[in-house]
Write a protein that holds these residues in place. Structure first.
Motif, PDB file in Angstrom:
ATOM      1  N   PHE A   6       0.835  -1.206   0.000  1.00 57.17           N
ATOM      2  CA  PHE A   6       0.000   0.000   0.000  1.00 57.17           C
ATOM      3  C   PHE A   6       0.871   1.258   0.000  1.00 57.17           C
ATOM      4  N   PHE A   7       1.859   1.300   0.873  1.00 57.90           N
ATOM      5  CA  PHE A   7       2.703   2.489   0.965  1.00 57.90           C
ATOM      6  C   PHE A   7       3.495   2.704  -0.336  1.00 57.90           C
ATOM      7  N   ASN A   8       3.943   1.635  -0.952  1.00 55.33           N
ATOM      8  CA  ASN A   8       4.706   1.765  -2.203  1.00 55.33           C
ATOM      9  C   ASN A   8       3.816   2.140  -3.385  1.00 55.33           C
ATOM     10  N   SER A   9       2.538   1.775  -3.301  1.00 52.15           N
ATOM     11  CA  SER A   9       1.628   2.055  -4.428  1.00 52.15           C
ATOM     12  C   SER A   9       1.286   3.524  -4.555  1.00 52.15           C
ATOM     13  N   ILE A  10       1.452   4.292  -3.470  1.00 52.88           N
ATOM     14  CA  ILE A  10       1.067   5.707  -3.532  1.00 52.88           C
ATOM     15  C   ILE A  10       2.271   6.627  -3.714  1.00 52.88           C
ATOM     16  N   GLY A  11       3.482   6.051  -3.770  1.00 54.58           N
ATOM     17  CA  GLY A  11       4.663   6.880  -3.998  1.00 54.58           C
ATOM     18  C   GLY A  11       5.897   6.275  -3.365  1.00 54.58           C
ATOM     19  N   THR A  12       6.975   7.030  -3.458  1.00 55.78           N
ATOM     20  CA  THR A  12       8.242   6.590  -2.866  1.00 55.78           C
ATOM     21  C   THR A  12       8.387   7.234  -1.501  1.00 55.78           C
ATOM     22  N   PRO A  13       8.407   6.423  -0.430  1.00 54.68           N
ATOM     23  CA  PRO A  13       8.480   7.012   0.915  1.00 54.68           C
ATOM     24  C   PRO A  13       9.774   7.777   1.128  1.00 54.68           C
ATOM     25  N   ASP A  14       9.657   8.901   1.811  1.00 52.96           N
ATOM     26  CA  ASP A  14      10.826   9.696   2.161  1.00 52.96           C
ATOM     27  C   ASP A  14      11.555   9.046   3.335  1.00 52.96           C
ATOM     28  N   LYS A  15      10.813   8.710   4.374  1.00 47.39           N
ATOM     29  CA  LYS A  15      11.363   7.966   5.513  1.00 47.39           C
ATOM     30  C   LYS A  15      10.222   7.398   6.344  1.00 47.39           C
ATOM     31  N   ILE A  16      10.578   6.428   7.185  1.00 47.09           N
ATOM     32  CA  ILE A  16       9.594   5.836   8.084  1.00 47.09           C
ATOM     33  C   ILE A  16       9.602   6.614   9.397  1.00 47.09           C
ATOM     34  N   GLU A  17       8.441   7.059   9.813  1.00 44.87           N
ATOM     35  CA  GLU A  17       8.322   7.860  11.029  1.00 44.87           C
ATOM     36  C   GLU A  17       8.040   6.984  12.263  1.00 44.87           C
ATOM     37  N   ILE A  18       7.127   6.059  12.103  1.00 49.11           N
ATOM     38  CA  ILE A  18       6.734   5.177  13.216  1.00 49.11           C
ATOM     39  C   ILE A  18       6.581   3.757  12.673  1.00 49.11           C
ATOM     40  N   PHE A  19       7.102   2.805  13.394  1.00 47.86           N
ATOM     41  CA  PHE A  19       6.890   1.401  13.038  1.00 47.86           C
ATOM     42  C   PHE A  19       6.961   0.598  14.338  1.00 47.86           C
ATOM     43  N   GLU A  20       5.814   0.410  14.991  1.00 50.35           N
ATOM     44  CA  GLU A  20       5.798  -0.247  16.299  1.00 50.35           C
ATOM     45  C   GLU A  20       4.491  -0.993  16.498  1.00 50.35           C
ATOM     46  N   GLU A  21       4.574  -1.996  17.359  1.00 45.28           N
ATOM     47  CA  GLU A  21       3.402  -2.827  17.642  1.00 45.28           C
ATOM     48  C   GLU A  21       3.575  -3.467  19.013  1.00 45.28           C
ATOM     49  N   ASP A  22       2.472  -3.564  19.742  1.00 50.89           N
ATOM     50  CA  ASP A  22       2.459  -4.303  20.999  1.00 50.89           C
ATOM     51  C   ASP A  22       1.222  -5.189  21.012  1.00 50.89           C
ATOM     52  N   PHE A  23       0.828  -5.670  22.167  1.00 53.88           N
ATOM     53  CA  PHE A  23      -0.295  -6.601  22.239  1.00 53.88           C
ATOM     54  C   PHE A  23      -1.646  -5.907  22.067  1.00 53.88           C
ATOM     55  N   ASN A  24      -1.643  -4.569  22.028  1.00 58.85           N
ATOM     56  CA  ASN A  24      -2.905  -3.837  21.926  1.00 58.85           C
ATOM     57  C   ASN A  24      -3.048  -3.016  20.646  1.00 58.85           C
ATOM     58  N   GLU A  25      -1.919  -2.640  20.033  1.00 57.42           N
ATOM     59  CA  GLU A  25      -2.007  -1.677  18.935  1.00 57.42           C
ATOM     60  C   GLU A  25      -0.851  -1.853  17.951  1.00 57.42           C
ATOM     61  N   PHE A  26      -1.153  -1.605  16.675  1.00 61.63           N
ATOM     62  CA  PHE A  26      -0.138  -1.616  15.620  1.00 61.63           C
ATOM     63  C   PHE A  26      -0.181  -0.268  14.902  1.00 61.63           C
ATOM     64  N   THR A  27       0.994   0.362  14.755  1.00 65.06           N
ATOM     65  CA  THR A  27       1.068   1.674  14.099  1.00 65.06           C
ATOM     66  C   THR A  27       2.267   1.699  13.156  1.00 65.06           C
ATOM     67  N   ILE A  28       2.017   2.162  11.917  1.00 64.84           N
ATOM     68  CA  ILE A  28       3.101   2.361  10.962  1.00 64.84           C
ATOM     69  C   ILE A  28       2.825   3.674  10.218  1.00 64.84           C
ATOM     70  N   GLU A  29       3.853   4.510  10.123  1.00 66.70           N
ATOM     71  CA  GLU A  29       3.676   5.821   9.489  1.00 66.70           C
ATOM     72  C   GLU A  29       4.887   6.131   8.613  1.00 66.70           C
ATOM     73  N   TYR A  30       4.598   6.561   7.364  1.00 64.75           N
ATOM     74  CA  TYR A  30       5.635   7.000   6.432  1.00 64.75           C
ATOM     75  C   TYR A  30       5.395   8.469   6.093  1.00 64.75           C
ATOM     76  N   SER A  31       6.470   9.138   5.706  1.00 67.42           N
ATOM     77  CA  SER A  31       6.342  10.514   5.210  1.00 67.42           C
ATOM     78  C   SER A  31       6.795  10.568   3.748  1.00 67.42           C
ATOM     79  N   TYR A  32       6.149  11.443   2.967  1.00 67.92           N
ATOM     80  CA  TYR A  32       6.412  11.561   1.526  1.00 67.92           C
ATOM     81  C   TYR A  32       6.585  13.046   1.175  1.00 67.92           C
TER      82      TYR A  32
END
Length: 503
Positions: A6-32
């Protein structure tokens, strides 16, 4: 979850801002710097890939501005129009942030992870004590296995407590032993932290072909070794940085070591010793022998490493120890058998006393009542009606006294039965210092003789009480008949005797 596509389909990411997961929540964020407008189908596909019970949201924002939030709900079309408006206002040089956030739910101790890398990173974020406390927390149900299902995991890893794989597979669970083992560990060692935990050493020792990041595996193994040492050594203490241990064997060893320096290469040696101590047999004897041999084979200045095959030496030493104690064991066994025979004699004694009390009481009452009948037949008292009345009253008094005597005898028998039970339990407790619970149960045939004695007492008490009551009821009925019949005959006889003329 194919979030990278999904992230690659909308463009070339500049960098990854957040990439974390625990037993309650998953979060991933890229900047373009710039992106292509995602289609509705692309957004819907990413929303549809989450677990049914999880809630997924896609956030898009420019710099620090208010984000457009797209969810799989009734406002999807409206949110998508807001996204078009947001991107149309984007100017060159402004950063576009795209974030996927998933709030997770768990059922039946099954926890879903969307990224194995995030799972590994999350485990490594704990120090050993924090990790043990976390898996002992209320996040988990401590009566069943914990299933960690990771989408991109390869293979299967399995331990006493954890199952790690891509998909759920029902595992045979045996949790009956855990509470007893935890209690045995706490009672045979002094640890500042073990008693607060709901995990055991075997929980962190995995089997299987699962591909786990080496540093994550070491984190689990290091915690497992700390728990093993705490189950075997005399005194242990664990903080975030250091692990302190004291071992009193043939040599006394007291050291503090940095947790990260603990060597996990000979983990199997300590694990085999641990299982040998706590699986069966006399724990006190085994742990004492283990401490003696470990103190001789622990490498000086090492990271808790052993020299030589300590486990094999331990098994050989215990066989010699057992042979030396066979004679004593036989003597203890014979002594217990003799005491069981004495208990049988005690049961026979106080049940016989109860039976003799019935026999004497019933015989006395029957003899007394019979003598009244004989006196009534052979003698001719001056006042026949008075004799019948007084003899009936005396018989009733005897019946009452016998009834009270029966109640007291039953009470005494019940008291003796209670003392017999307590004496037997105390007798078993006295041998727990010399024998294991299993040995005591085997010698006493799982209390078969004791239960048989208790059943014998109950049968005797019930049978003689019933017989006693039957005898009393029969004599009471006979007394009433005697009284009514005697009075009726006296009245009839007086009515037939002619009255003198002068009267």
């Amino acid at each position: 979850m194919r979030y990278h596509n999904f992230f690659n389909s909308i463009g070339t990411p500049d960098k990854i801002e957040i990439f974390e997961e625990d037993f309650n929540e998953f979060t991933i964020e890229y900047s373009y710097q710039t992106i292509l407008l995602p289609t509705e189908e692309t957004i819907k596909n990413i929303l549809a890939e989450v677990k049914n019970s999880d809630i997924c949201s896609v956030y898009l924002s420019i710099d620090q501005g208010e984000p457009v939030i797209i969810k799989d709900d009734n406002n999807f079309s409206s949110s998508f129009n807001d996204l078009n408006n947001l991107l149309s206002s984007h100017e060159e040089g402004e950063k576009i942030n795209v974030k996927i956030n998933i709030y997770k739910t768990s059922t039946n101790n099954q926890f879903h992870f969307y990224s194995k890398d995030c799972f590994f990173s999350y485990i490594k974020s704990f120090d050993s004590l924090s990790l043990a406390n976390f898996f002992s927390s209320s996040v988990f149900n401590h009566t069943t296995k914990i299933y960690i299902l990771i989408e991109d995991f390869v293979g299967i890893l399995n331990s006493s407590r954890f199952f790690i794989a891509v998909q759920y597979q029902a595992e045979e669970e045996d949790y009956d032993y855990r509470e007893k083992r935890n209690s045995n560990i706490i009672s045979n060692n002094h640890s500042s932290f073990f008693g607060k935990l709901k995990v055991l050493p075997e929980d962190f020792i995995f089997e299987g072909n699962g591909e786990m990041d080496l540093s994550t595996l070491k984190r689990f193994q290091r915690l497992g070794k700390i728990l093993l040492i705490s189950s075997i050594f005399d005194i242990t203490d664990l903080t975030k940085e250091n692990f302190y241990y004291k071992l009193n064997g043939y040599k006394s060893i007291s050291e503090s070591i940095e947790v990260n320096n603990i060597n996990t290469e000979n983990l199997d040696d300590f694990y085999n010793i641990y299982l040998w101590i706590y699986n069966s047999g006399n724990i006190l004897d085994k742990i004492g022998l283990a401490r003696n041999l470990i103190s001789l084979h622990l490498k000086k200045g090492s990271s808790l490493e052993l020299e030589g095959d300590v486990f094999e030496s331990l098994k050989s030493s215990y066989k010699i120890y057992e042979k030396q104690n066979v004679k004593q064991y036989i003597e203890v066994r014979n002594k217990m058998s003799d005491q069981i025979l004495d208990y049988g004699k005690r049961v026979a004694s106080f049940t016989d006393n109860f039976a003799n009390g019935f026999q004497k009481s019933a015989l006395s009452l029957v003899t007394f009542f019979s003598s009244l009948i004989v006196t009534r037949i052979l003698a001719t008292p001056k006042n026949n009606s008075d004799f019948i009345m007084y003899s009936t009253l005396i018989t009733l008094v005897f019946i009452g006294i016998t009834l009270v005597y029966m109640v007291i005898s039953r009470f005494e028998l019940t008291e003796q039965e209670g003392r017999f039970k307590k004496s037997y339990e105390d007798f078993k407790k006295r041998y727990t210092d010399l024998l294991t619970q299993e040995d005591i149960a085997r010698i006493l045939n799982n209390d078969e003789e004791h239960n048989s004695d208790l059943l014998y007492i109950k049968k005797k008490k019930k049978w003689y009480t019933t017989l006693w009551v039957v005898v009393l009821v029969l004599i009471l009925i006979s007394t009433i008949v005697y009284y009514i019949y005697g009075n009726s005959n006296t009245t009839l006889r007086e009515s037939l005797i002619p009255t003198p003329k002068f009267i």
